[in-house]
Every structure is written in structure tokens, then in C-alpha cells.
Design an enzyme around this catalytic site. Structure first.
Site, PDB file in Angstrom:
ATOM      1  N   HIS A 224       0.831  -1.203   0.000  1.00 24.65           N
ATOM      2  CA  HIS A 224       0.000   0.000   0.000  1.00 24.65           C
ATOM      3  C   HIS A 224       0.867   1.255   0.000  1.00 24.65           C
ATOM      4  O   HIS A 224       0.506   2.264  -0.620  1.00 24.65           O
ATOM      5  CB  HIS A 224      -0.923  -0.002   1.225  1.00 24.65           C
TER       6      HIS A 224
ATOM      7  N   ARG B 132     -11.543  -0.850 -13.039  1.00 27.16           N
ATOM      8  CA  ARG B 132     -11.525  -1.862 -11.981  1.00 27.16           C
ATOM      9  C   ARG B 132     -12.654  -1.558 -11.002  1.00 27.16           C
ATOM     10  O   ARG B 132     -12.815  -0.423 -10.571  1.00 27.16           O
ATOM     11  CB  ARG B 132     -10.186  -1.846 -11.248  1.00 27.16           C
TER      12      ARG B 132
ATOM     13  N   GLU C 136      -4.979 -13.326 -19.176  1.00 24.05           N
ATOM     14  CA  GLU C 136      -3.945 -13.246 -18.136  1.00 24.05           C
ATOM     15  C   GLU C 136      -3.546 -14.627 -17.628  1.00 24.05           C
ATOM     16  O   GLU C 136      -2.636 -14.760 -16.816  1.00 24.05           O
ATOM     17  CB  GLU C 136      -4.424 -12.374 -16.976  1.00 24.05           C
TER      18      GLU C 136
ATOM     19  N   ASP D 180      -0.398 -10.348 -14.423  1.00 18.70           N
ATOM     20  CA  ASP D 180      -0.614 -11.745 -14.060  1.00 18.70           C
ATOM     21  C   ASP D 180      -0.126 -12.704 -15.145  1.00 18.70           C
ATOM     22  O   ASP D 180       0.388 -13.778 -14.840  1.00 18.70           O
ATOM     23  CB  ASP D 180      -2.091 -12.007 -13.766  1.00 18.70           C
TER      24      ASP D 180
ATOM     25  N   ARG E  63       4.730 -12.334  -8.403  1.00 20.63           N
ATOM     26  CA  ARG E  63       5.182 -10.999  -8.803  1.00 20.63           C
ATOM     27  C   ARG E  63       5.337 -10.024  -7.646  1.00 20.63           C
ATOM     28  O   ARG E  63       5.920  -8.954  -7.828  1.00 20.63           O
ATOM     29  CB  ARG E  63       4.251 -10.408  -9.857  1.00 20.63           C
TER      30      ARG E  63
ATOM     31  N   CYS F 281      -3.939  -3.803 -21.176  1.00 26.67           N
ATOM     32  CA  CYS F 281      -4.150  -2.908 -20.035  1.00 26.67           C
ATOM     33  C   CYS F 281      -3.169  -3.194 -18.895  1.00 26.67           C
ATOM     34  O   CYS F 281      -3.341  -2.693 -17.791  1.00 26.67           O
ATOM     35  CB  CYS F 281      -5.584  -3.019 -19.518  1.00 26.67           C
TER      36      CYS F 281
END
Length: 570
Positions: free
Chosen positions: A191, A298, A430, A454, A464, A501
Site C-alpha cells: 500500500h 476496476r 492473463e 498476471d 510478482r 491494459c
């Protein structure tokens, strides 16, 4: 004495300032027993402390929510932790059975949870530890009656140095004075990393023991462009970097000129440049009039604190569809799971969440959640400009199942006499199995978008967000470009749209390769729209295609990176 260190930057930019060491609040815990008569009083204090902590977080979310709802959602999620009934019960039981003061009960209860998370073999789960620590220390600080101490008071140009910085410590800063951030702990997917990128602060997170080479008031240069930290630079080096910073800042300003240009290559090929967004706030949509639409909306943040109703979702979607009424908007159904946990959903803990019940799989196992979202999207499609794509699809059978659910939703809306418009149906590419099988799937879909974050992780079998795996996570792996090339060929053959994207679409160099491979629609976060437009208008499509053909012949990421460097020097 000048000291220089190479380290991977978390966010780009160049910052110069004095080293400012930040030590967050550290609770001093002592196990103090209390008489039976004081138990109810300590429990009452717990509810007061919770109320005070929630009030603080609400103040943070109110202040930053007007800027970025996605950043604010980080802190709204912490309210869920404070209100967690299991932890709350454990705190009260500790007071009752062990007859201890509230501070010790809070510390003990959160220690149990933190120890469990530390022993889970998943960096995604471990990332939740910082939120637990943030909440625990906020409760304990309020118990002690100590005012909140974050970085908002800084009024001079500094580079903040710390073992660890919690998201709430950074939330209310004055970005004018924070010129850089260096931490011993942390990851590029935390975060804190999200906030530094959103705030445009050059940062080096998780550099380990390198931090021990920095002293209070040292002059520091953080170079997030060339991945370098310089301590106590000479006047000559400082002047060099002041010029470099001025040049970098001017380049960022000059990039804005490309916003107004139509995105055609010199030889007339149209490349659609679209936006990736998490919400409909002003900051994310500041360039909306200069793009060709929304390539990825999203929707996870809608679910951050509670399950949204169908009508609440309709209102959210209509807002963005109305704004872009003459342009296409691609909304992704909720990609919940893995690193996007929702506490109120009863989802079993998984050993490897990245390979578990996430995306469309979670939608299948919580069909009402998925159907409510599909109905809301059908109802919101007033301008017939809506594309809907489904995440984590891995087989032909799943595509058929998705279409059956959409069909059922349409029939239910007709039965209830609720007006709607059909939308175009697409999938995220993905999972490698879908990329390989796309020729067999393409007849069942209207479009697709490649999610490289992904897709790369699954291609390379590398987590990742695990900092120990950085050496194995190759953003420019040849296998990715070859797979993308195959997908482009299939979509061109069937005359259906394919976009990208993923994160690498925003890379100045790699985006040129992607366009050369035949991707004529690239979607990026708003801050990267100018650089992608610059790439388009200053390039010949023919040259980019020749360059991409050369890249496809290479065998390693090292060869590709060297090829890119050579090309830049031409």
C-alpha cells in the site's frame, strides 16, 4: 564522503533533500493485572478507544478521498480490521480471563493474528501485516492518549528515511516537502508503494541494510530514473543533479503538450490510448477528454467495505458511462481474491491465493455477487458504449458459463420488466491456457484485453509481489512478446478488437514494441497518457513493426533490454 548505491526504485522521479529519520509510534507494553472490579471498566475503555481510532481514520479518508478514492479505500479497509468481531472478542476474553489491562489485551490479540500471517508462505498474505500493525498501534496510541504523529508536520525539503512507514503515516503529507522516501522494509506492491506512485514521490522501498549507511541530516539524492541513491554528494554532483532534475521536470511538463494531439503515427495508423481507472474521481479522470475511452475500469473498490446493492452499482457505472457517452468504456467485473481480499466474504484461507479462488472463479462460487454486478451493468448501459470483461478466465468452458449467466440475468430483468441494453462481452487474457487456446475461444467473445501483470507471473511461475523473486520476474521476457504476437494474429484474422491494459503498457520503451506487435489499443493510468501519446505521434508504425519483428527473434530478456538500449541510441 560521497557514497553511491544502486537499488531498484519503486517510483520514478528525482528528489534532493536532507535525510529525515522517521520513527513511528512504538508501544511500550507491560502485562499489568487488574482486580475483578476493574474488568468492565477496561472493556468500556476498549469501545472508547475503537471509536477514537475510527474517527481518526475517517478524518484521513475524508481528507484524501476527495483526491483519490482508491487511496482512501486503503484506510477504509483498516476500519474493517478494527471492527473485526473475532479480534474484538479475543481482546475482551483476554481482559476477562487473564484480568489484564486493555493495552496488553490489544497487543496480545493482534500478536496472535500477526504471528499466523507471518507463518503463511505467501507474500500477499504477509502484506496484510502492515495493516494489522497500523491498526494495533493506532488503538494502543489512543489508549495512551498520545496524539497522532505522522509526516504531515514536515515543513522543509527532506528525504524520509525509516525502517518502515505505515500507509497512514504518509496519508496527510505535504508533497511539496517530501522529496523522496527510503525504507529498509517494504515491497513494490505494498500500500505504501501505491501511495508513493500516486503522489509522484521518488521512493526506494525495501532496500534492507543499505539504510544503515545513511545518517541524520545527510544530504541525499534519490534518483528513481537511473535507480541510484547518492549520500553526501559533492557540490559538483549536486549541481549535476539539480540540472538533471530540472531537465526531468521540464520533460514532464513538455509531455503535457502531447495530450492535445490525436494519437496517429507519422504514417497514419490510429493507436487508441485509453485509461485504466479504479474509481471515477477527478484525479484519475483528469485527462478524460484526451483519451479514446476507458480500457480498464476496476470495480473492486466498490466492494471494499460492504456488498454494494444493484442500484448502488448502477449509479456508479452510469456516472462514468455518461461522461464517456460517445466513447467506449470497458468495465472489468470484480477481480476479488488473491491480494484483493474482502473481509465480509466467507472465502477460505488458501496456501497460494494467486492460484486460488479469485476473479471469475470467486464469481462462480458466489453467483449472486456476480449476477448482481452483471444485472447492474446491463441496466447502466444507457448509451450502448459498454464493454464488460471477466478476469482470470482459464478455459473455453468458463466462457460458456459466463455467457449462460449473462443470458440468465437478461431473462430475469425481462421478467421483472426492468429496461436494459446488452453489452459487448470480453475476457482478460492473463492465464496462459487462454492465450494458447484463444483461436478456439474467439468466436464466443466480442473482444479481449491482455493483462500482462498476471500473465507474466503465470508464464514464469514467479510470484510478482515476492521481493525474493525479483531476479526471476522478467517484465521483458521473450515468452510474453511471442504469446502476445500469437494473440494479435488471431484477433486480426477474426477482425475483433484486442487491447492491452497491463503495467508494461505504460513503459516508454516496451510500449513501442507492443504497438509494433500490432496492438492498436493500449490502456494506461492517467499519468502515463502523455508519454504513450508521444510515442505514437513521433513514430512510424512501419519502423515499430520492424523493431518488434527483431525483438521476437531474441532469446533472453538481457538481449531484449540491450536491443532497446541500442535502439534508443540510434
Amino acid at each position: 564522503m560521497v557514497k553511491k548505491y544502486q537499488a531498484p526504485a519503486t517510483s520514478k522521479g528525482i528528489g534532493i533533500g536532507k535525510a529525515y529519520f522517521y520513527n513511528k509510534f512504538t508501544p511500550q507494553i507491560e502485562r499489568i493485572t487488574i482486580p475483578e472490579s476493574n474488568i468492565e471498566s477496561e472493556i468500556s475503555k476498549f469501545y472508547e478507544v475503537k471509536k477514537d481510532a475510527i474517527s481518526e481514520i475517517n478524518r484521513i479518508t475524508e481528507m484524501i478521498g476527495s483526491i483519490d478514492l482508491n487511496d482512501a479505500s486503503i484506510f477504509r479497509a483498516q476500519i474493517e480490521i478494527i471492527n473485526d468481531p473475532v479480534i474484538g472478542k479475543q481482546i475482551i476474553d483476554e481482559i476477562k480471563t487473564q484480568k489484564v489491562v486493555l493495552s496488553y489485551a490489544i497487543y496480545a490479540a493482534y500478536e496472535v493474528v500477526i504471528n499466523i500471517l507471518e507463518n503463511v508462505d505467501s507474500p500477499i498474505i504477509k502484506e496484510r501485516i502492515s495493516d494489522m500493525l497500523d491498526v494495533r498501534d493506532r488503538l494502543l496510541r489512543n489508549y495512551e492518549g498520545i496524539p497522532e504523529y505522522n509526516l504531515s508536520h514536515i515543513d522543509k525539503e527532506v528525504v524520509v528515511v525509516s525502517r518502515d512507514i505505515l500507509p497512514s503515516n504518509l496519508a496527510l503529507i505535504n508533497k511539496k516537502y517530501i522529496k523522496g522516501i527510503i525504507t529498509e522494509n517494504g515491497t513494490n506492491q505494498s500500500h505504501l508503494a501505491i501511495l508513493t506512485k500516486n503522489y509522484g514521490i521518488p521512493a526506494f522501498l525495501g532496500i534492507g541494510k543499505l539504510i544503515e549507511n545513511i545518517n541524520f541530516e545527510d544530504d541525499i539524492i534519490v534518483d528513481g530514473v537511473d535507480n541510484e541513491i547518492i549520500i553526501n554528494p559533492t557540490n559538483d554532483i549536486l549541481n549535476e543533479y539539480l540540472q538533471k532534475k530540472e531537465k526531468y521536470d521540464q520533460e514532464q511538463i513538455k509531455l503535457q503538450e502531447y495530450l492535445h494531439l490525436p494519437s496517429y503515427t507519422k504514417d497514419g495508423i490510429k493507436i487508441d490510448v485509453c485509461l485504466n481507472i479504479n474509481s471515477s474521481n477527478k484525479e484519475e479522470l483528469k485527462y478524460f477528454e484526451y483519451v479514446d475511452g476507458i480500457g480498464l475500469y476496476r470495480t473492486e473498490y466498490l466492494y471494499s467495505t460492504k456488498l454494494p446493492t444493484v442500484l448502488e452499482q448502477v449509479a456508479y457505472y452510469k456516472k462514468i458511462l455518461t461522461l464517456f457517452n460517445k466513447k467506449e468504456v470497458t468495465i472489468r467485473t470484480a477481480d476479488i481474491g488473491a491480494d484483493k481480499k474482502i473481509s465480509y466474504l466467507d472465502v477460505k484461507q488458501e496456501i497460494n491465493p494467486a492460484l486460488g479462488n479469485r476473479g471469475i472463479r470467486l464469481g462462480f462460487s458466489n453467483e449472486k455477487l456476480l449476477k448482481d454486478q452483471v444485472k447492474a451493468l446491463l441496466m447502466a448501459n444507457e448509451y450502448n458504449n459498454l464493454n464488460v470483461m471477466f478476469p482470470m478466465v482459464s478455459s473455453y468452458e468458463e466462457v460458456i458459463k459466463i455467457k449462460k449467466i449473462i443470458d440468465d440475468c437478461e431473462k430475469e430483468l425481462i421478467k421483472d420488466k426492468i429496461p436494459f441494453n446488452k453489452f459487448k462481452v470480453g475476457i482478460m487474457i492473463e492465464v496462459p491456457s487462454v492465450a494458447i487456446m484463444i483461436e478456439s475461444i474467439i468466436e464466443e467473445i466480442d473482444f479481449a484485453s491482455i493483462g500482462t501483470n498476471d500473465l507474466t507471473q503465470y508464464l514464469l511461475a514467479v510470484d510478482r509481489i515476492d521481493e525474493n523473486m525479483d531476479a526471476y520476474y522478467q517484465r521483458a521476457t521473450p515468452s510474453l512478446f511471442r504469446l502476445i504476437n500469437n494473440c494479435v494474429s488471431v484477433f486480426e484474422k477474426h477482425n475483433k478488437p484486442l487491447s492491452l491494459c497491463g503495467e508494461i503498457g505504460a513503459d516508454e520503451d516496451i510500449s513501442k514494441i507492443l504497438i509494433g506487435l500490432g496492438l492498436t489499443k493500449i490502456s494506461v493510468s492517467g499519468n502515463f497518457v502523455p508519454i504513450i501519446k508521444k510515442n505514437v505521434v513521433e513514430s512510424n508504425y512501419k519502423d515499430l513493426k520492424e523493431f518488434a519483428d527483431e525483438i521476437l527473434k531474441l532469446r533472453s530478456e538481457t538481449e531484449i533490454i540491450n536491443k532497446i538500449k541500442t535502439k534508443k541510441q540510434l
